[in-house]
Design a protein around this motif. Structure first.
Motif, short mmCIF file in Angstrom:
data_model
loop_
_atom_site.label_atom_id
_atom_site.label_comp_id
_atom_site.label_asym_id
_atom_site.label_seq_id
_atom_site.Cartn_x
_atom_site.Cartn_y
_atom_site.Cartn_z
N ARG A 2 -9.57 -4.55 -6.21
CA ARG A 2 -10.44 -3.67 -5.50
C ARG A 2 -11.66 -3.28 -6.24
NH1 ARG A 2 -7.00 1.45 -3.31
NH2 ARG A 2 -5.28 0.24 -2.16
N HIS A 3 -11.90 -3.43 -7.37
CA HIS A 3 -12.77 -3.49 -7.88
C HIS A 3 -13.73 -4.46 -8.17
CE1 HIS A 3 -11.64 0.36 -10.40
NE2 HIS A 3 -12.83 0.70 -10.00
N GLU A 20 1.60 6.38 -7.14
CA GLU A 20 0.59 7.48 -7.28
C GLU A 20 1.02 8.84 -6.98
OE1 GLU A 20 -2.97 6.31 -5.29
OE2 GLU A 20 -2.99 4.51 -6.47
N THR A 56 0.61 -1.29 0.25
CA THR A 56 0.12 -0.01 -0.13
C THR A 56 0.74 1.27 -0.03
OG1 THR A 56 -1.75 -1.16 1.05
CG2 THR A 56 -1.75 1.37 1.05
N VAL A 67 -4.89 5.74 -12.24
CA VAL A 67 -4.67 4.43 -12.72
C VAL A 67 -4.69 4.22 -14.25
CG1 VAL A 67 -5.38 1.76 -12.60
CG2 VAL A 67 -4.97 3.34 -10.39
N ASP A 104 -8.41 8.57 -8.18
CA ASP A 104 -7.66 7.34 -8.27
C ASP A 104 -7.85 6.63 -9.69
OD1 ASP A 104 -6.28 7.94 -5.77
OD2 ASP A 104 -7.55 6.70 -4.71
N ASP A 105 -9.01 6.48 -10.01
CA ASP A 105 -9.48 5.84 -11.25
C ASP A 105 -8.77 6.54 -12.68
OD1 ASP A 105 -11.10 3.89 -9.87
OD2 ASP A 105 -12.63 5.08 -10.56
N ASP A 118 -3.59 -4.98 -8.32
CA ASP A 118 -4.56 -4.46 -7.07
C ASP A 118 -5.58 -3.79 -7.42
OD1 ASP A 118 -4.07 -3.83 -3.90
OD2 ASP A 118 -3.99 -1.92 -4.86
N ARG A 119 -5.59 -3.00 -8.11
CA ARG A 119 -6.91 -2.02 -8.62
C ARG A 119 -7.88 -2.93 -9.18
NH1 ARG A 119 -4.23 0.55 -5.56
NH2 ARG A 119 -3.61 2.54 -5.69
#
Length: 188
Positions: A65-66, A17, A10, A103, A99-100, A61-62
């Motif tokens: 999460r989705h 990011e 994390t 990414v 964040d989207d 990871d993303r």
């Protein structure tokens, strides 16, 4: 104060990011991430042998999460036959977050042929379309609905389309109707 010797995933992803927000995707290097995280380059390289490997881990990871968000939404459904489809539509139909959008820069950078990030994206999309077809009474309509949803999500993510909340809701209703074409029960 010296550099830290360990770093959670994390913390690492947060550093990635911050680097991209500050320097753009072209400024993303292992060195920049290490400096931002306050660790040595070797610490980052211990878990991620290359920038591509680091991006693959972040994108994985993303996606996870989705998928978790989709599963949470599906668990709240009162219609088990449509639960997963409703989860996909709700999560992918949301306006993109900061964040989207960030990414999406990583994904865009990583979509070159032969890049494992591209392979991951292709695998996820194929799995989702296959599952959408399996839960629908009309697999062709479900596939079309998924691609429409993905197109909507991508167009808004990259700022090519700007929709009011009301317009987004209408489009999502139409996509859900298409996905549920032939379903015995109406979507929520």
């Amino acid at each position: 104060m010296g550099r830290r010797r360990s770093l959670t995933q994390t913390e690492l992803f947060d550093a990635v990011e911050r680097v991209v927000r500050r320097d753009g995707p072209l400024g993303l290097t292992i060195e920049a991430v290490a400096q931002e995280a306050g660790v040595s380059k070797a610490t980052v390289l211990y878990d991620h042998a290359s920038k591509t490997d680091l991006l693959l881990a972040l994108i994985t990871d993303r996606f996870a999460r989705h998928r978790d968000q989709m599963a949470e939404r599906a668990a709240r459904s009162d219609n088990p036959d449509l639960a997963w489809m409703q989860g996909v539509i709700e999560v992918m139909g949301r306006p993109p977050s900061e964040d989207d959008s960030l990414v999406s820069l990583f994904v865009g950078e990583a979509l070159k042929p032969g890049n494992p990030c591209r392979d991951l994206l292709q695998q996820v999309l194929e799995e989702d379309m296959e599952r959408m077809r399996r839960v629908s009474n009309d697999p062709r309509a479900a596939r079309l609905a998924y691609l429409a949803l993905y197109g909507l999500a991508t167009a808004t993510l990259y700022g090519a389309v700007s929709l009011s909340d009301a317009d987004r809701a209408l489009l999502l209703t139409d996509i859900q109707r298409l996905a549920c074409n032939g379903c015995a029960t109406r979507p929520e």
